[in-house]
Design a protein around this motif. Structure first.
Motif, PDB file in Angstrom:
ATOM      1  N   LYS A  35       1.345  -0.338   5.946  1.00 32.35           N
ATOM      2  CA  LYS A  35       2.498  -0.028   5.231  1.00 32.35           C
ATOM      3  C   LYS A  35       2.765   1.232   5.130  1.00 32.35           C
ATOM      4  O   LYS A  35       1.793   2.251   4.439  1.00 32.35           O
ATOM      5  CB  LYS A  35       2.540  -0.503   3.742  1.00 32.35           C
ATOM      6  CG  LYS A  35       4.126  -0.410   2.974  1.00 32.35           C
ATOM      7  CD  LYS A  35       3.855  -0.985   1.710  1.00 32.35           C
ATOM      8  CE  LYS A  35       5.470  -0.794   1.128  1.00 32.35           C
ATOM      9  NZ  LYS A  35       5.167  -0.962  -0.292  1.00 32.35           N
ATOM     10  N   ASP A  37       3.609   4.615   4.044  1.00 37.92           N
ATOM     11  CA  ASP A  37       4.181   5.066   2.798  1.00 37.92           C
ATOM     12  C   ASP A  37       3.540   6.529   1.906  1.00 37.92           C
ATOM     13  O   ASP A  37       3.848   6.806   0.961  1.00 37.92           O
ATOM     14  CB  ASP A  37       4.429   3.977   1.514  1.00 37.92           C
ATOM     15  CG  ASP A  37       3.010   3.060   1.257  1.00 37.92           C
ATOM     16  OD1 ASP A  37       1.834   3.810   1.922  1.00 37.92           O
ATOM     17  OD2 ASP A  37       3.187   2.316   0.569  1.00 37.92           O
ATOM     18  N   ILE A  39       0.611   6.079   0.945  1.00 33.16           N
ATOM     19  CA  ILE A  39      -0.349   5.825  -0.180  1.00 33.16           C
ATOM     20  C   ILE A  39      -1.370   5.107   0.551  1.00 33.16           C
ATOM     21  O   ILE A  39      -1.181   4.068   1.437  1.00 33.16           O
ATOM     22  CB  ILE A  39       0.480   4.814  -0.846  1.00 33.16           C
ATOM     23  CG1 ILE A  39       1.472   5.722  -1.629  1.00 33.16           C
ATOM     24  CG2 ILE A  39      -0.477   4.007  -2.066  1.00 33.16           C
ATOM     25  CD1 ILE A  39       2.340   5.032  -2.618  1.00 33.16           C
ATOM     26  N   ASN A  41      -3.734   2.769   0.168  1.00 31.99           N
ATOM     27  CA  ASN A  41      -4.070   1.529  -0.517  1.00 31.99           C
ATOM     28  C   ASN A  41      -4.324   0.306   0.659  1.00 31.99           C
ATOM     29  O   ASN A  41      -4.532  -1.048   0.078  1.00 31.99           O
ATOM     30  CB  ASN A  41      -3.522   1.088  -1.671  1.00 31.99           C
ATOM     31  CG  ASN A  41      -2.103   0.859  -1.334  1.00 31.99           C
ATOM     32  OD1 ASN A  41      -1.536   1.102  -0.456  1.00 31.99           O
ATOM     33  ND2 ASN A  41      -1.432   0.496  -2.600  1.00 31.99           N
ATOM     34  N   ASP A  42      -3.909   0.349   1.872  1.00 35.05           N
ATOM     35  CA  ASP A  42      -3.766  -0.757   2.835  1.00 35.05           C
ATOM     36  C   ASP A  42      -5.505  -1.003   3.239  1.00 35.05           C
ATOM     37  O   ASP A  42      -6.274  -0.078   3.108  1.00 35.05           O
ATOM     38  CB  ASP A  42      -3.392  -0.097   4.383  1.00 35.05           C
ATOM     39  CG  ASP A  42      -2.037   0.544   4.087  1.00 35.05           C
ATOM     40  OD1 ASP A  42      -0.875  -0.054   4.184  1.00 35.05           O
ATOM     41  OD2 ASP A  42      -2.008   1.662   3.232  1.00 35.05           O
ATOM     42  N   GLU A 168       0.381   9.410   6.276  1.00 30.33           N
ATOM     43  CA  GLU A 168       0.218   8.212   6.797  1.00 30.33           C
ATOM     44  C   GLU A 168       0.852   8.095   8.223  1.00 30.33           C
ATOM     45  O   GLU A 168       2.008   8.289   8.127  1.00 30.33           O
ATOM     46  CB  GLU A 168       0.299   7.111   5.852  1.00 30.33           C
ATOM     47  CG  GLU A 168      -0.353   5.947   6.262  1.00 30.33           C
ATOM     48  CD  GLU A 168      -0.305   4.862   5.070  1.00 30.33           C
ATOM     49  OE1 GLU A 168       0.797   4.978   4.253  1.00 30.33           O
ATOM     50  OE2 GLU A 168      -1.204   3.695   4.973  1.00 30.33           O
TER      51      GLU A 168
HETATM   52 CA   LIG Z   1       0.201   2.893   3.011  1.00 36.34          CA
END
Ligand SMILES: [Ca+2]
Ligand SMILES: [Ca+2]
Ligand SMILES: [Ca+2]
Ligand SMILES: [Ca+2]
Length: 242
Positions: A35, A37, A39, A41-42, A168
């Motif tokens: 994902k 974004d 962030i 946390n994948d 990312e």
């Molecule tokens: Ca991500």
């Protein structure tokens, strides 16, 4: 005569210089698509290991507040996945035009040599040197010796909190046969065991006319360390594994 001999020696040494695969990183496959974004946390980022971005290629020694960086890599059959964490005290975008002196704005630079051939790539697509700007424009030099946008090669988002920016990216790889004018450039499929020439860098500028520092991910021997944009032999090597 002496000059001519030196010139011949120099050009033959360039032609016969081989890509060294000593700076090798193994990159694990992601089970799920990313994902994008900004962030981290994948699932693939939770298990991938950090690699340092700490080799000064241009500029003066810097403090930790001025710059520090590290990155993670993963892959799927369609994309090379990259997470970059940068500490930078000031994000600076002085040229609104993405094709004007793009290397003098804060940007992440991703070097990719799809077939790990090494060799000269300044004005050809033997390898790409993508500059990813704060506004997500992706620029490299084309065979016409001009800057081009390759925004469809890299899907990217960043998130910035304080002085920390997390970038990312999902990078589509293209072979050296890539043509600007063609609408049918086919992305290269990735597979376990594949080796790719890779290096990462950050152009740090905090308000100067030209970038203040250029920090890379691989050790470049010799006095001139700013060689990545011309010579893919200085890239590191990544190997895709399950
Ligand atoms: Ca991500
Ligand atoms: Ca800085
Ligand atoms: Ca190549
Ligand atoms: Ca900066």
């Amino acid at each position: 005569m002496k000059f001519l001999l030196l010139l011949i020696l120099f050009t033959t040494s360039l032609a016969f210089a081989q890509k060294q695969n000593d700076q090798l990183l193994k990159v694990k496959k992601a089970d799920q698509p990313l994902k994008i974004d900004g962030i981290a946390n994948d699932p693939c980022w939770l298990t991938a290991e950090w690699h340092p971005l700490d080799q000064l290629w241009l500029g003066r020694p810097y403090s930790e507040e001025d710059f520090s960086g590290r990155f993670k890599l993963a892959w799927t059959h369609t994309h090379l996945l990259l997470l970059v964490e940068i500490q930078d005290d000031k994000l600076f975008d002085q040229h609104e035009d993405p094709l004007k002196l793009w290397w003098d704005d804060d940007c992440v630079e991703v070097f990719v040599d799809e077939d790990n051939s090494g060799g000269e790539h300044q004005y050809n697509h033997n390898a790409f040197a993508y500059h990813i700007a704060l506004d997500y424009n992706v620029v490299d030099m084309g065979p016409d010796k001009k800057g081009h946008l390759y925004n469809d090669h890299i899907d990217v988002k960043r998130s910035t909190e304080g002085s920390t920016t997390v970038w990312e990216m999902a990078i589509t790889l293209y072979a050296d046969t890539y043509k600007e004018e063609s609408k049918t450039n086919k992305p290269v499929a990735l597979f376990s065991g594949k080796k790719i020439g890779f290096a990462l860098a950050y152009c740090d500028n905090d308000g100067s006319k030209e970038r203040e520092n250029f920090i890379g991910s691989v050790f470049v021997p010799g006095e001139d360390k700013n060689k990545g944009w011309i010579d893919a032999n200085v890239f590191g090597t990544i190997e895709l594994v399950e």
